[in-house]
Design a protein around this motif. Structure first.
Motif, PDB file in Angstrom:
ATOM      1  N   SER A 107      34.037  43.928  44.531  1.00 39.07           N
ATOM      2  CA  SER A 107      34.007  42.502  44.190  1.00 39.07           C
ATOM      3  C   SER A 107      35.353  41.827  44.462  1.00 39.07           C
ATOM      4  O   SER A 107      35.414  40.739  45.035  1.00 39.07           O
ATOM      5  N   ILE A 108      36.439  42.508  44.064  1.00 38.95           N
ATOM      6  CA  ILE A 108      37.776  41.930  44.244  1.00 38.95           C
ATOM      7  C   ILE A 108      38.232  42.030  45.702  1.00 38.95           C
ATOM      8  O   ILE A 108      38.670  41.045  46.311  1.00 38.95           O
ATOM      9  N   LEU A 109      38.141  43.236  46.279  1.00 35.68           N
ATOM     10  CA  LEU A 109      38.612  43.428  47.658  1.00 35.68           C
ATOM     11  C   LEU A 109      37.756  42.639  48.655  1.00 35.68           C
ATOM     12  O   LEU A 109      38.264  42.135  49.658  1.00 35.68           O
ATOM     13  N   GLY A 110      36.459  42.559  48.377  1.00 34.59           N
ATOM     14  CA  GLY A 110      35.565  41.825  49.272  1.00 34.59           C
ATOM     15  C   GLY A 110      35.907  40.349  49.336  1.00 34.59           C
ATOM     16  O   GLY A 110      35.744  39.702  50.370  1.00 34.59           O
ATOM     17  N   LYS A 111      36.400  39.815  48.230  1.00 33.08           N
ATOM     18  CA  LYS A 111      36.730  38.386  48.191  1.00 33.08           C
ATOM     19  C   LYS A 111      38.167  38.097  48.600  1.00 33.08           C
ATOM     20  O   LYS A 111      38.444  37.133  49.308  1.00 33.08           O
ATOM     21  N   PHE A 112      39.104  38.955  48.151  1.00 34.13           N
ATOM     22  CA  PHE A 112      40.524  38.637  48.334  1.00 34.13           C
ATOM     23  C   PHE A 112      41.240  39.484  49.381  1.00 34.13           C
ATOM     24  O   PHE A 112      42.370  39.170  49.767  1.00 34.13           O
ATOM     25  N   GLY A 113      40.601  40.592  49.827  1.00 34.60           N
ATOM     26  CA  GLY A 113      41.238  41.438  50.825  1.00 34.60           C
ATOM     27  C   GLY A 113      42.363  42.283  50.234  1.00 34.60           C
ATOM     28  O   GLY A 113      42.486  42.422  49.016  1.00 34.60           O
ATOM     29  N   GLY A 114      43.162  42.849  51.114  1.00 29.22           N
ATOM     30  CA  GLY A 114      44.244  43.737  50.666  1.00 29.22           C
ATOM     31  C   GLY A 114      43.743  45.162  50.510  1.00 29.22           C
ATOM     32  O   GLY A 114      42.647  45.510  50.954  1.00 29.22           O
ATOM     33  N   GLU A 115      44.570  45.994  49.882  1.00 33.28           N
ATOM     34  CA  GLU A 115      44.217  47.395  49.635  1.00 33.28           C
ATOM     35  C   GLU A 115      44.146  47.629  48.134  1.00 33.28           C
ATOM     36  O   GLU A 115      44.779  46.924  47.348  1.00 33.28           O
ATOM     37  N   MET A 116      43.394  48.677  47.749  1.00 28.71           N
ATOM     38  CA  MET A 116      43.217  48.954  46.319  1.00 28.71           C
ATOM     39  C   MET A 116      44.555  49.171  45.628  1.00 28.71           C
ATOM     40  O   MET A 116      44.759  48.749  44.489  1.00 28.71           O
ATOM     41  N   ARG A 117      45.481  49.805  46.342  1.00 28.38           N
ATOM     42  CA  ARG A 117      46.807  50.078  45.758  1.00 28.38           C
ATOM     43  C   ARG A 117      47.500  48.774  45.335  1.00 28.38           C
ATOM     44  O   ARG A 117      48.293  48.764  44.391  1.00 28.38           O
ATOM     45  N   GLN A 128      39.163  36.079  39.971  1.00 27.64           N
ATOM     46  CA  GLN A 128      37.728  36.298  39.802  1.00 27.64           C
ATOM     47  C   GLN A 128      37.100  36.633  41.152  1.00 27.64           C
ATOM     48  O   GLN A 128      37.102  35.803  42.059  1.00 27.64           O
ATOM     49  N   GLY A 129      36.580  37.846  41.280  1.00 27.78           N
ATOM     50  CA  GLY A 129      35.875  38.230  42.496  1.00 27.78           C
ATOM     51  C   GLY A 129      34.440  37.715  42.447  1.00 27.78           C
ATOM     52  O   GLY A 129      34.132  36.774  41.702  1.00 27.78           O
ATOM     53  N   LEU A 130      33.555  38.337  43.219  1.00 24.80           N
ATOM     54  CA  LEU A 130      32.143  37.967  43.120  1.00 24.80           C
ATOM     55  C   LEU A 130      31.637  38.330  41.730  1.00 24.80           C
ATOM     56  O   LEU A 130      31.975  39.396  41.207  1.00 24.80           O
ATOM     57  N   PRO A 131      30.829  37.459  41.097  1.00 21.38           N
ATOM     58  CA  PRO A 131      30.336  37.784  39.754  1.00 21.38           C
ATOM     59  C   PRO A 131      29.482  39.048  39.755  1.00 21.38           C
ATOM     60  O   PRO A 131      28.650  39.244  40.643  1.00 21.38           O
ATOM     61  N   ILE A 132      29.703  39.901  38.758  1.00 20.75           N
ATOM     62  CA  ILE A 132      29.001  41.189  38.666  1.00 20.75           C
ATOM     63  C   ILE A 132      28.061  41.183  37.467  1.00 20.75           C
ATOM     64  O   ILE A 132      28.462  40.838  36.351  1.00 20.75           O
TER      65      ILE A 132
END
Length: 385
Positions: A107-117, A128-132
Motif C-alpha cells: 500500500s505504501i510502496l505502491g503509492k509513494f515508491g522508494g524501498e522498504m528500507r 496514507q497509502g491505498l486504504p486497506i
C-alpha cells in the motif's frame, strides 16, 4: 500524561463480518479493490468467496496471491508492481499475518515508491497509502489492528520493523468463521503469538490504562480457549473467543508496543525461517522468567487473567504458576525447541551475538521490564537449546 490511541476507522467483529466488505468499500467511495492474499486462501476458496460477495454488489476485483510466509523485500515487489500498473483505489488484505503485512507494505510502496528500507523504524510512516480493508483468517498476529508491519531484508536477514499510522488498516473485519479450517499447528503458533502480544503489551514500559484493559481482556479470552481450539478446531465458541482475544491483543500491543520476546524472536525467524508465532512460543517461558523480578505484580495479573492463579494467590505463587503454565502449554501444543525444529546447533550458537545485536537494534527490548544486555540476550538464546 495522555496517551494517543490509534485504531482502524471501522472495526467489524463477529460471525460473517467479512461479508461487510462491499458496504465498507461504498463508505470509502472505492470501486476498484485489489485482493492481496496467498495461494492457500485461493485454494480454500476464501478469495473466491470475497470476489463473489463483491460481484453481488457490482464490484469487480482482481486477486494478487503471490505473498509468502514471513514476507521479504523481493516477495512484495510483484505486488508493488501490480499496484503501480493497475488502477486500484483500495486493497483487501485477506489471510494471516503475512498477507496483511505484505498488503501494508505494498500500500505504501505502491503509492509513494522508494524501498522498504526507507520506511523502517526509527522513521515513523504517517503517509496514507491505498486504504486497506484487513480480513484476518488466523487468530494470532492482530496485524489487522496495528500500525506495524515487518518485512525481511533478505540481503542481510534483517526483519525490518516499520511503524506508523500509514500502516494501520482503514477497516478490520474480524470473522471467526474464517479460522475454522486452520490446522492445529497454525492454530497453536498463532494462538501463542496472541498470548505473547497481550502479555508483552501489559508489562511494556509504554503500557497505559487503555492498553492494559485490552491486554487483560485478551488474556481472559485466550487463556481458557487456546488448548480447546488446538484439540478441536471446529469448536465455534472457542474459535470466536480466540479471534476476539487476538484482535484485542493486537490493539493492546499496537498502542503499548511489544518487548523482549519479539525483539529476540525476529532474528530467529529471519535467520532460520521459523514462523513468527513459533519463535515467540519458544522464547515466552524463558523471557518471562527473566523479566518477572522487575514486574512481579503485573506478571501475577497475567497469571490470574489467563486463569492459572486466583486472587487468593500471592504474586510470588501466581508467578510460579505462570511459568509452569507457559512450559506446560508449549508441551501440550507441541512447540519444538530450536534443535527439534531442525536448526543446526553450531550455526545457532555462532549467530547468537549477531541476533542479540539485531534484537537490541529493533528497540523492542527497551520496553521490557528488565532491559537486557547483549550478554543476557545470548544467555536466554542458549537456554532455548
Amino acid at each position: 500524561m495522555s496517551n494517543q490511541i490509534i485504531l482502524p476507522r471501522v472495526l467489524q467483529v463477529g460471525e460473517n463480518a467479512s461479508l461487510e466488505i462491499p458496504s465498507i468499500l461504498d463508505s470509502l467511495g472505492c470501486t476498484r479493490p485489489l485482493i492481496i492474499t496467498d495461494k492457500m486462501m485461493v485454494e480454500l476458496g476464501y478469495a473466491k468467496q470475497v470476489q463473489s460477495c463483491l460481484k453481488d454488489h457490482q464490484i469487480n476485483s482482481e486477486v494478487f496471491d503471490d505473498t509468502v510466509p514471513e514476507p521479504t523485500v523481493s516477495s512484495i515487489q510483484a505486488g508493488v508492481d501490480t499496484v503501480r500498473n493497475g488502477n486500484y483505489d483500495s486493497i483487501i488484505a485477506l489471510g494471516g499475518g503475512s498477507p496483511i503485512d505484505s498488503a501494508k507494505a505494498i500500500s505504501i510502496l505502491g503509492k509513494f515508491g522508494g524501498e522498504m528500507r526507507d520506511y523502517k523504524f526509527p522513521r515513523i510512516v504517517n503517509e496514507q497509502g491505498l486504504p486497506i480493508i484487513a480480513v484476518p483468517t488466523t487468530a494470532g498476529t492482530g496485524t489487522e489492528v496495528t500500525r506495524f508491519t515487518i518485512i525481511t531484508d533478505e540481503t542481510n536477514d534483517e526483519k525490518m520493523l516499520c511503524v506508523g499510522v500509514g500502516f494501520m488498516p482503514i477497516a478490520a473485519l474480524v470473522d471467526y468463521k474464517l479460522t475454522l479450517s486452520l490446522p492445529a499447528r497454525i492454530t497453536a503458533d498463532t494462538g501463542i503469538d496472541a498470548l505473547t502480544h497481550a502479555m508483552e503489551a501489559y508489562v511494556s514500559k509504554k503500557a497505559s490504562p487503555y492498553s492494559d484493559s485490552q491486554a487483560i481482556a485478551a488474556m481472559k479470552l485466550i487463556g481458557p480457549n487456546l488448548r480447546r481450539v488446538f484439540h478441536d478446531g471446529s469448536d465455534h465458541k472457542a474459535r470466536e473467543a480466540m479471534m476476539l482475544g487476538s484482535t484485542l491483543a493486537g490493539i493492546a500491543f499496537s498502542n503499548a508496543s511489544v518487548a523482549l520476546v519479539h525483539g529476540m524472536s525476529r532474528p530467529i525467524g529471519a535467520a532460520f525461517h521459523v514462523p513468527h508465532g513459533l519463535s515467540n512460543a519458544m522464547l515466552l517461558p524463558a523471557v518471562t522468567e527473566f523479566s518477572i523480578p522487575s514486574a512481579e505484580e503485573k506478571y501475577a495479573d497475567c497469571a490470574r487473567a489467563i486463569g492459572v492463579a486466583t486472587q487468593a494467590d500471592s504474586d510470588d505463587v501466581a508467578n510460579q504458576k505462570l511459568i509452569t503454565e507457559l512450559r506446560a502449554l508449549n508441551d501440550e501444543l507441541q512447540v519444538p525447541t530450536p534443535e527439534q525444529f531442525g536448526i543446526d546447533r553450531q550455526q545457532f550458537f555462532d549467530l547468537m551475538p549477531t541476533m542479540a545485536e539485531q534484537a537490541l537494534a529493533s528497540g523492542s527490548p527497551n520496553n521490557n521490564p528488565i532491559v537486557p544486555t547483549a550478554e543476557q540476550i545470548i544467555d536466554i538464546y542458549q537456554q532455548l537449546w
